[in-house]
Design a protein around this motif. Structure first.
Motif, PDB file in Angstrom:
ATOM      1  N   CYS A   1       0.852  -1.190   0.000  1.00 40.72           N
ATOM      2  CA  CYS A   1       0.000   0.000   0.000  1.00 40.72           C
ATOM      3  C   CYS A   1       0.885   1.236   0.000  1.00 40.72           C
ATOM      4  CB  CYS A   1      -0.899  -0.001   1.229  1.00 40.72           C
ATOM      5  SG  CYS A   1      -1.982   1.429   1.326  1.00 40.72           S
ATOM      6  N   ILE A   2       0.658   2.100  -0.983  1.00 46.59           N
ATOM      7  CA  ILE A   2       1.442   3.335  -1.095  1.00 46.59           C
ATOM      8  C   ILE A   2       0.478   4.508  -0.949  1.00 46.59           C
ATOM      9  CG2 ILE A   2       2.959   4.718  -2.545  1.00 46.59           C
ATOM     10  CD1 ILE A   2       3.724   2.024  -3.941  1.00 46.59           C
ATOM     11  N   ILE A   3       0.574   5.197   0.186  1.00 45.97           N
ATOM     12  CA  ILE A   3      -0.256   6.374   0.418  1.00 45.97           C
ATOM     13  C   ILE A   3       0.348   7.512  -0.402  1.00 45.97           C
ATOM     14  CG2 ILE A   3      -1.236   7.927   2.143  1.00 45.97           C
ATOM     15  CD1 ILE A   3      -2.012   4.935   2.544  1.00 45.97           C
ATOM     16  N   LYS A   4      -0.449   8.074  -1.306  1.00 44.33           N
ATOM     17  CA  LYS A   4       0.045   9.115  -2.211  1.00 44.33           C
ATOM     18  C   LYS A   4      -0.194  10.515  -1.658  1.00 44.33           C
ATOM     19  CE  LYS A   4       1.387   7.868  -5.887  1.00 44.33           C
ATOM     20  NZ  LYS A   4       2.789   7.578  -6.217  1.00 44.33           N
ATOM     21  N   SER A   5      -1.421  10.772  -1.166  1.00 45.18           N
ATOM     22  CA  SER A   5      -1.702  12.112  -0.659  1.00 45.18           C
ATOM     23  C   SER A   5      -2.811  12.077   0.383  1.00 45.18           C
ATOM     24  CB  SER A   5      -2.105  13.052  -1.800  1.00 45.18           C
ATOM     25  OG  SER A   5      -3.346  12.662  -2.355  1.00 45.18           O
ATOM     26  N   LEU A   6      -2.804  13.116   1.196  1.00 39.22           N
ATOM     27  CA  LEU A   6      -3.861  13.352   2.180  1.00 39.22           C
ATOM     28  C   LEU A   6      -4.402  14.751   1.926  1.00 39.22           C
ATOM     29  CD1 LEU A   6      -1.991  12.027   5.335  1.00 39.22           C
ATOM     30  CD2 LEU A   6      -3.997  10.986   4.292  1.00 39.22           C
ATOM     31  N   ALA A   7      -5.694  14.935   2.109  1.00 43.80           N
ATOM     32  CA  ALA A   7      -6.291  16.248   1.879  1.00 43.80           C
ATOM     33  C   ALA A   7      -7.242  16.581   3.020  1.00 43.80           C
ATOM     34  CB  ALA A   7      -7.036  16.270   0.556  1.00 43.80           C
ATOM     35  N   LEU A   8      -7.257  17.849   3.395  1.00 42.74           N
ATOM     36  CA  LEU A   8      -8.213  18.382   4.354  1.00 42.74           C
ATOM     37  C   LEU A   8      -9.260  19.119   3.527  1.00 42.74           C
ATOM     38  CD1 LEU A   8      -8.860  18.980   7.415  1.00 42.74           C
ATOM     39  CD2 LEU A   8      -7.672  21.140   7.050  1.00 42.74           C
ATOM     40  N   GLN A   9     -10.511  18.641   3.571  1.00 38.06           N
ATOM     41  CA  GLN A   9     -11.587  19.207   2.761  1.00 38.06           C
ATOM     42  C   GLN A   9     -12.591  19.924   3.649  1.00 38.06           C
ATOM     43  OE1 GLN A   9     -12.854  15.401   0.982  1.00 38.06           O
ATOM     44  NE2 GLN A   9     -12.223  16.268  -0.985  1.00 38.06           N
ATOM     45  N   THR A  10     -12.843  21.185   3.329  1.00 37.75           N
ATOM     46  CA  THR A  10     -13.833  21.986   4.033  1.00 37.75           C
ATOM     47  C   THR A  10     -14.701  22.662   2.990  1.00 37.75           C
ATOM     48  OG1 THR A  10     -12.187  22.434   5.745  1.00 37.75           O
ATOM     49  CG2 THR A  10     -14.157  23.793   5.758  1.00 37.75           C
ATOM     50  N   GLU A  11     -16.015  22.564   3.149  1.00 36.92           N
ATOM     51  CA  GLU A  11     -16.926  23.156   2.172  1.00 36.92           C
ATOM     52  C   GLU A  11     -16.667  24.658   2.033  1.00 36.92           C
ATOM     53  OE1 GLU A  11     -21.690  23.645   1.567  1.00 36.92           O
ATOM     54  OE2 GLU A  11     -20.975  21.820   2.525  1.00 36.92           O
ATOM     55  N   GLY A  12     -16.600  25.113   0.775  1.00 40.55           N
ATOM     56  CA  GLY A  12     -16.400  26.530   0.506  1.00 40.55           C
ATOM     57  C   GLY A  12     -14.954  26.985   0.520  1.00 40.55           C
ATOM     58  N   ARG A  13     -14.025  26.050   0.735  1.00 34.50           N
ATOM     59  CA  ARG A  13     -12.595  26.397   0.753  1.00 34.50           C
ATOM     60  C   ARG A  13     -11.832  25.402  -0.115  1.00 34.50           C
ATOM     61  NH1 ARG A  13     -10.930  29.909   4.203  1.00 34.50           N
ATOM     62  NH2 ARG A  13      -8.817  29.132   4.206  1.00 34.50           N
ATOM     63  N   PRO A  14     -10.730  25.845  -0.715  1.00 34.59           N
ATOM     64  CA  PRO A  14      -9.924  24.898  -1.491  1.00 34.59           C
ATOM     65  C   PRO A  14      -9.342  23.816  -0.574  1.00 34.59           C
ATOM     66  CG  PRO A  14      -9.134  27.174  -1.792  1.00 34.59           C
ATOM     67  CD  PRO A  14     -10.189  27.199  -0.728  1.00 34.59           C
ATOM     68  N   ASP A  15      -9.225  22.608  -1.093  1.00 34.71           N
ATOM     69  CA  ASP A  15      -8.627  21.516  -0.316  1.00 34.71           C
ATOM     70  C   ASP A  15      -7.177  21.837   0.014  1.00 34.71           C
ATOM     71  OD1 ASP A  15     -11.011  20.239  -0.738  1.00 34.71           O
ATOM     72  OD2 ASP A  15     -10.188  18.654  -2.000  1.00 34.71           O
ATOM     73  N   VAL A  16      -6.749  21.457   1.203  1.00 35.84           N
ATOM     74  CA  VAL A  16      -5.331  21.519   1.575  1.00 35.84           C
ATOM     75  C   VAL A  16      -4.799  20.117   1.324  1.00 35.84           C
ATOM     76  CG1 VAL A  16      -3.680  21.905   3.428  1.00 35.84           C
ATOM     77  CG2 VAL A  16      -5.781  23.268   3.337  1.00 35.84           C
ATOM     78  N   VAL A  17      -3.951  19.970   0.303  1.00 33.41           N
ATOM     79  CA  VAL A  17      -3.465  18.651  -0.110  1.00 33.41           C
ATOM     80  C   VAL A  17      -1.985  18.516   0.233  1.00 33.41           C
ATOM     81  CG1 VAL A  17      -3.167  17.067  -2.055  1.00 33.41           C
ATOM     82  CG2 VAL A  17      -5.147  18.595  -1.995  1.00 33.41           C
ATOM     83  N   VAL A  18      -1.633  17.386   0.842  1.00 34.19           N
ATOM     84  CA  VAL A  18      -0.235  17.090   1.155  1.00 34.19           C
ATOM     85  C   VAL A  18       0.158  15.840   0.386  1.00 34.19           C
ATOM     86  CG1 VAL A  18       1.408  16.511   2.967  1.00 34.19           C
ATOM     87  CG2 VAL A  18      -0.472  18.083   3.457  1.00 34.19           C
ATOM     88  N   ASP A  19       1.143  15.983  -0.501  1.00 31.36           N
ATOM     89  CA  ASP A  19       1.679  14.849  -1.257  1.00 31.36           C
ATOM     90  C   ASP A  19       2.660  14.124  -0.348  1.00 31.36           C
ATOM     91  OD1 ASP A  19       2.908  13.050  -2.935  1.00 31.36           O
ATOM     92  OD2 ASP A  19       3.635  14.539  -4.365  1.00 31.36           O
ATOM     93  N   VAL A  20       2.186  13.071   0.338  1.00 30.14           N
ATOM     94  CA  VAL A  20       3.044  12.369   1.300  1.00 30.14           C
ATOM     95  C   VAL A  20       4.014  11.414   0.628  1.00 30.14           C
ATOM     96  CG1 VAL A  20       1.491  12.612   3.257  1.00 30.14           C
ATOM     97  CG2 VAL A  20       1.267  10.631   1.769  1.00 30.14           C
ATOM     98  N   SER A  21       3.891  11.235  -0.696  1.00 26.00           N
ATOM     99  CA  SER A  21       4.824  10.359  -1.403  1.00 26.00           C
ATOM    100  C   SER A  21       6.072  11.108  -1.854  1.00 26.00           C
ATOM    101  CB  SER A  21       4.143   9.709  -2.613  1.00 26.00           C
ATOM    102  OG  SER A  21       3.801  10.687  -3.576  1.00 26.00           O
ATOM    103  N   ALA A  22       6.066  12.440  -1.767  1.00 26.71           N
ATOM    104  CA  ALA A  22       7.233  13.230  -2.164  1.00 26.71           C
ATOM    105  C   ALA A  22       8.346  13.061  -1.133  1.00 26.71           C
ATOM    106  CB  ALA A  22       6.862  14.701  -2.296  1.00 26.71           C
TER     107      ALA A  22
END
Length: 197
Positions: free
Chosen positions: A61-82
């Motif tokens: 299993c390779i976790i590629k990214s995690l995102a914090l999603q809040t309605e009305g705001r752009p997602d905060v995405v972290v590329d954990v595979s970098a």
């Protein structure tokens, strides 16, 4: 990592035993004429294209990214595979508005074998004291293929605490584990609860 490793242990169900591990070929041959079993195998994505796993990379299993999603705001995405992405998470806190409702979303690949019972575990501490422990069952997945190159899973909605006492800095520790208690990703991160974004 933190020396409180026992905090990040998945819960168990009394009497539950993990099934016998099988290869993809064994799953494909398993009761080929059983219609319900064939539907179950199709729901896992078996035979959905050519496998995309790198034979030189032993990870399941390779976790590629995690995102914090809040309605009305752009997602905060972290590329954990970098390279180095995990190492800097603890020192770069997310900011979350008090009382905000949000989801975490994970994007991952599965290679080589069926991934059984993937879970997300999380401990949150404030000033060294544990304030929450969460566990999210993500499910079982067939290896990623050209037809289904990655998986995405959105966690249950959460609500940030609110009020003057809730505002401040929090440290978190998270890991992704499977039914065999194999850890696929283990990391520390932090966030701040603030009055405004």
């Amino acid at each position: 990592m933190a020396d409180r490793e026992d905090d990040l242990v998945a819960s168990t169900t009394e009497g539950f035993k993990v099934g016998e591990k099988k290869t993809i070929a064994e799953y494909n041959e398993l009761d080929k004429n059983d219609e319900s079993l064939n539907r179950w195998k199709a729901s896992l994505g078996l035979n959905a294209g050519e496998p995309i796993g790198d034979p030189n990379d032993s990870r399941t299993c390779i976790i590629k990214s995690l995102a914090l999603q809040t309605e009305g705001r752009p997602d905060v995405v972290v590329d954990v595979s970098a390279p180095g992405a995990i190492d800097s998470l603890k020192d770069k806190p997310f900011k979350i508005k008090e009382g905000a409702r949000f989801h975490i979303k994970v994007n991952f690949e599965v290679h080589h074998d069926v991934l059984s019972g993937l879970k997300y575990l999380q401990i949150v501490r404030r000033k060294g004291i544990r304030v929450s422990k969460d566990e999210e069952m993500l499910g079982s997945y067939a290896p990623s293929t050209t037809g289904k190159p990655f998986y995405e899973k959105q966690f249950q909605e959460e609500e940030a605490p609110s009020g003057m006492l809730a505002r401040g800095h929090y440290n978190a520790e998270s890991k992704f584990v499977d039914d065999d208690n194999k850890t696929h990703l283990h990391f520390e991160w932090s966030f701040d609860i603030a009055k405004e974004w």
